[in-house]
Design a protein around this motif. Sequence first.
Motif, mmCIF file in Angstrom:
data_model
loop_
_atom_site.group_PDB
_atom_site.id
_atom_site.type_symbol
_atom_site.label_atom_id
_atom_site.label_comp_id
_atom_site.label_asym_id
_atom_site.label_seq_id
_atom_site.Cartn_x
_atom_site.Cartn_y
_atom_site.Cartn_z
ATOM 1 N N TYR A 32 6.295 -18.457 15.053
ATOM 2 C CA TYR A 32 5.063 -19.075 15.506
ATOM 3 C C TYR A 32 4.283 -19.722 14.370
ATOM 4 O O TYR A 32 4.299 -19.251 13.228
ATOM 5 N N TRP A 53 5.227 -22.960 10.784
ATOM 6 C CA TRP A 53 6.267 -21.935 10.944
ATOM 7 C C TRP A 53 6.782 -21.401 9.618
ATOM 8 O O TRP A 53 6.913 -20.182 9.439
ATOM 9 N N ALA A 98 -1.555 -17.135 17.427
ATOM 10 C CA ALA A 98 -0.206 -17.658 17.262
ATOM 11 C C ALA A 98 0.122 -18.630 18.383
ATOM 12 O O ALA A 98 -0.288 -18.441 19.519
ATOM 13 N N ASP A 99 0.864 -19.656 18.029
ATOM 14 C CA ASP A 99 1.328 -20.622 19.018
ATOM 15 C C ASP A 99 2.613 -21.249 18.522
ATOM 16 O O ASP A 99 2.784 -21.444 17.317
ATOM 17 N N GLN A 100 3.489 -21.563 19.444
ATOM 18 C CA GLN A 100 4.770 -22.151 19.085
ATOM 19 C C GLN A 100 4.671 -23.634 18.755
ATOM 20 O O GLN A 100 5.642 -24.212 18.260
ATOM 21 N N ASP A 115 -0.891 -19.130 22.471
ATOM 22 C CA ASP A 115 0.025 -18.135 23.020
ATOM 23 C C ASP A 115 -0.489 -16.705 22.908
ATOM 24 O O ASP A 115 -0.275 -15.891 23.813
#
Length: 127
Positions: A32, A53, A98-100, A115
Amino acid sequence: QVQLVESGGGLVQAGGSLSLSCAASEDTLSRYCVGWFRQPPGKGREFVAAISWTGYSTVYADSVLGRFTISRDNAKDTVSLQMNSLKPEDTAVYYCAADQTWVNIAITRGNDTLDAWGQGTLVTVSS
């Protein structure tokens, strides 16, 4: 999807330093993009910093640029926020998120669409 926990908050004198850490469970944090946000007393949540990332790219809010450093240690699967030259106005509850998708966390800086969020850790800077 992923659960986040912040640690490292506390009381510090103005001009001092403090380091926050974000860890994950249920999934690896290295998958993430991670951001730090904060919510000062009586104010809304605001963006602080974000890291991609691999840690190749970082973004900082103008208010912390040159004083705060976001970094990640993929071996430990953690993301840190090193805070130096702290000011009373830095007092806030600090959250990691967190986020992708890099755009979501570093550009859009969405509060309700990311997320995952941690529970927050309180940082108090005394004058």
